[in-house]
Design a protein around this motif. Structure first.
Motif, PDB file in Angstrom:
ATOM      1  N   GLY A  16      -4.300  87.414  74.691  1.00 43.36           N
ATOM      2  CA  GLY A  16      -4.809  88.367  75.657  1.00 43.36           C
ATOM      3  C   GLY A  16      -5.447  89.568  74.980  1.00 43.36           C
ATOM      4  N   VAL A  17      -5.544  90.664  75.725  1.00 44.88           N
ATOM      5  CA  VAL A  17      -6.215  91.851  75.204  1.00 44.88           C
ATOM      6  C   VAL A  17      -5.302  92.737  74.367  1.00 44.88           C
ATOM      7  N   GLY A  18      -4.023  92.381  74.274  1.00 44.80           N
ATOM      8  CA  GLY A  18      -3.069  93.221  73.561  1.00 44.80           C
ATOM      9  C   GLY A  18      -3.504  93.644  72.168  1.00 44.80           C
ATOM     10  N   PRO A  19      -3.898  92.708  71.299  1.00 48.41           N
ATOM     11  CA  PRO A  19      -4.274  93.117  69.938  1.00 48.41           C
ATOM     12  C   PRO A  19      -5.423  94.117  69.890  1.00 48.41           C
ATOM     13  N   LEU A  44      -4.937  90.351  64.858  1.00 45.98           N
ATOM     14  CA  LEU A  44      -5.682  91.585  65.073  1.00 45.98           C
ATOM     15  C   LEU A  44      -7.184  91.326  64.941  1.00 45.98           C
ATOM     16  N   PRO A  45      -8.001  92.132  65.607  1.00 47.56           N
ATOM     17  CA  PRO A  45      -9.455  91.959  65.475  1.00 47.56           C
ATOM     18  C   PRO A  45      -9.903  92.052  64.020  1.00 47.56           C
ATOM     19  N   CYS A 113       3.009  95.423  75.024  1.00 50.42           N
ATOM     20  CA  CYS A 113       1.710  94.911  75.438  1.00 50.42           C
ATOM     21  C   CYS A 113       1.908  93.741  76.399  1.00 50.42           C
ATOM     22  N   PRO A 114       0.910  93.407  77.194  1.00 53.73           N
ATOM     23  CA  PRO A 114       1.109  92.449  78.282  1.00 53.73           C
ATOM     24  C   PRO A 114       1.469  91.042  77.810  1.00 53.73           C
ATOM     25  N   ILE A 115       2.339  90.413  78.583  1.00 49.75           N
ATOM     26  CA  ILE A 115       2.689  89.005  78.383  1.00 49.75           C
ATOM     27  C   ILE A 115       2.178  88.201  79.569  1.00 49.75           C
ATOM     28  N   HIS A 116       2.123  86.882  79.383  1.00 51.20           N
ATOM     29  CA  HIS A 116       1.740  85.971  80.459  1.00 51.20           C
ATOM     30  C   HIS A 116       2.961  85.103  80.759  1.00 51.20           C
ATOM     31  N   LYS A 117       3.576  85.355  81.928  1.00 52.40           N
ATOM     32  CA  LYS A 117       4.874  84.730  82.212  1.00 52.40           C
ATOM     33  C   LYS A 117       4.807  83.207  82.239  1.00 52.40           C
ATOM     34  N   LYS A 118       3.742  82.659  82.799  1.00 56.62           N
ATOM     35  CA  LYS A 118       3.647  81.193  82.851  1.00 56.62           C
ATOM     36  C   LYS A 118       3.512  80.613  81.449  1.00 56.62           C
ATOM     37  N   ALA A 119       2.724  81.275  80.600  1.00 58.75           N
ATOM     38  CA  ALA A 119       2.579  80.785  79.228  1.00 58.75           C
ATOM     39  C   ALA A 119       3.917  80.789  78.498  1.00 58.75           C
ATOM     40  N   LEU A 120       4.720  81.821  78.727  1.00 56.52           N
ATOM     41  CA  LEU A 120       6.030  81.883  78.082  1.00 56.52           C
ATOM     42  C   LEU A 120       6.975  80.832  78.656  1.00 56.52           C
ATOM     43  N   SER A 289       4.819 100.441  79.474  1.00 58.02           N
ATOM     44  CA  SER A 289       3.852  99.368  79.301  1.00 58.02           C
ATOM     45  C   SER A 289       2.580  99.738  80.032  1.00 58.02           C
ATOM     46  N   PRO A 290       1.437  99.247  79.572  1.00 56.05           N
ATOM     47  CA  PRO A 290       0.221  99.447  80.371  1.00 56.05           C
ATOM     48  C   PRO A 290       0.355  98.731  81.711  1.00 56.05           C
ATOM     49  N   ASP A 291      -0.290  99.282  82.707  1.00 57.29           N
ATOM     50  CA  ASP A 291      -0.189  98.731  84.061  1.00 57.29           C
ATOM     51  C   ASP A 291      -1.295  97.704  84.300  1.00 57.29           C
ATOM     52  N   HIS A 292      -1.353  96.685  83.425  1.00 57.51           N
ATOM     53  CA  HIS A 292      -2.296  95.583  83.636  1.00 57.51           C
ATOM     54  C   HIS A 292      -1.788  94.374  82.869  1.00 57.51           C
ATOM     55  N   GLY A 293      -2.426  93.246  83.069  1.00 55.51           N
ATOM     56  CA  GLY A 293      -1.978  92.004  82.450  1.00 55.51           C
ATOM     57  C   GLY A 293      -2.745  91.657  81.197  1.00 55.51           C
ATOM     58  N   THR A 294      -2.695  90.381  80.842  1.00 58.43           N
ATOM     59  CA  THR A 294      -3.287  89.918  79.587  1.00 58.43           C
ATOM     60  C   THR A 294      -4.813  89.885  79.624  1.00 58.43           C
ATOM     61  N   ALA A 295      -5.401  89.874  80.805  1.00 56.55           N
ATOM     62  CA  ALA A 295      -6.870  89.904  80.959  1.00 56.55           C
ATOM     63  C   ALA A 295      -7.542  88.854  80.087  1.00 56.55           C
ATOM     64  N   TYR A 296      -7.100  87.596  80.222  1.00 58.68           N
ATOM     65  CA  TYR A 296      -7.669  86.509  79.435  1.00 58.68           C
ATOM     66  C   TYR A 296      -9.198  86.438  79.549  1.00 58.68           C
ATOM     67  N   ASP A 297      -9.712  86.833  80.717  1.00 52.43           N
ATOM     68  CA  ASP A 297     -11.151  86.660  80.954  1.00 52.43           C
ATOM     69  C   ASP A 297     -12.019  87.530  80.049  1.00 52.43           C
TER      70      ASP A 297
END
Length: 328
Positions: A16-19, A44-45, A113-120, A289-297
């Motif tokens: 996700g966008v965490g890194p 990391l980038p 940083c955001p996690i993706h519950k289904k992925a986990l 935590s930031p108030d958003h998700g992994t933002a895969y898109d």
């Protein structure tokens, strides 16, 4: 406080966008707000100035010139925007490590940083609804409270991630009372408010309008509020939720207690969509935590906004300082 330990940041889902927001947050704050990032440096980038450190204490000196990294090797490289099941166990292990550091006092608090519950769940059998519940489990705490906060507003939903048609049944006097108690105590301990003022929303339109639009306010909410007022808490309500969030109303309270998810989150995301912070109250350590998700898109494209993560770091630092001052 200059003598306080740094914060720890868990990497979250490396797909996700965490890194990228972690690097942007470091670049904004640097030595002004030291933290150590826990994760695999390979995620990391490219071109990130990273300082591999052995302990969180080294982050304070390192943060001026590079992102301090406590290395936690993952099984696989991460593909931006594509969850990697083989990395799920690593994501969970990093959370465990960050919490252990907080519990030991090596870090002042944890920013996740955001996690993706289904992925986990798919990759590691993760059986918790989300970060908050897992952190409560690690801390051995039965009940915690999710607060969303920005400079202009703090909100707490009593019921959270459940369907709207289940809210009325889930809303009990005990749940409401415990949520208010934890919020009240958290505002004192973590935000330095000696006498918090709480405003409580009703469940129904117009707060039930005297029973014409529902009796939850009469039969459930008001008796709980009366009991807590008798204990000395400053609480107003139940209020009609549609009158609670304009500026003059917000000036009259320190936090709003809402009955369900959207009743709380719509106003704060309208007021400050990019700067909202998710805070867990009731833990023995600071967590934001930031108030958003992994933002895969948008992951890996360098366009993710770090504002919420920066706000989460600043709020965690303030909360940790408030706890230290209270215990001094």
């Amino acid at each position: 406080m200059t003598d306080a330990p740094p914060l720890a940041m868990s990497c979250g889902d490396p797909s996700g966008v965490g890194p990228e927001i972690a690097v942007k947050a470091w670049d904004t704050l640097r030595a002004a707000l030291p933290f150590c990032w826990i994760g695999d440096p390979r995620h990391l980038p490219a071109g990130t100035p990273a300082a591999l450190i052995d302990s969180p204490a080294q982050a304070v000196a390192a943060s001026a010139d590079a992102l301090p990294v406590l290395t936690h090797a993952f099984a696989h490289l991460a593909a931006p925007g594509q969850p990697t099941p083989g990395n799920a166990a690593g994501v969970v292990a990093v959370i465990d490590r960050a919490v252990a550091l907080a519990q030991s006092g090596a870090v002042a608090g944890v920013v996740t940083c955001p996690i993706h519950k289904k992925a986990l769940h798919d990759g590691a059998g993760f059986a918790f609804p989300g970060h908050t519940e897992y952190l409560a489990h690690l801390a051995g705490v039965e009940r915690v409270v999710m607060m969303l906060a920005c400079d202009a507003l703090r909100v707490v939903p009593v019921t959270i991630h459940i369907a709207l048609d289940r809210v009325a049944d889930a809303l009990t006097p005990d749940l409401l009372a415990q949520t208010i108690r934890i919020t009240h105590a958290g505002l004192i301990r973590d935000f330095g408010l000696a006498a918090p003022r709480l405003a409580v929303a009703g469940l129904n339109p117009h707060a039930g309008e005297g029973g014409a639009m529902g009796r939850a306010e009469i039969d459930l909410i008001s008796p709980v509020l009366d009991a807590l007022r008798a204990e000395g808490m400053t609480i107003s309500g139940p209020h009609s939720a549609d009158t609670m969030f304009h500026a003059p109303a917000r000036a009259r309270y320190d936090a709003a207690i809402c009955m369900y998810h959207d009743q709380a989150l719509i106003p704060i995301k309208t007021i400050d969509f990019a700067g909202g912070v998710n805070v867990t109250l009731g833990l023995p350590f600071v967590r934001t935590s930031p108030d958003h998700g992994t933002a895969y898109d948008i992951a890996g494209q360098g366009m993710a906004d770090p504002s919420s993560l920066i706000a989460a770091l600043r709020m965690a630092r303030g909360m940790a300082d408030a706890r230290q001052e209270a215990s001094a």
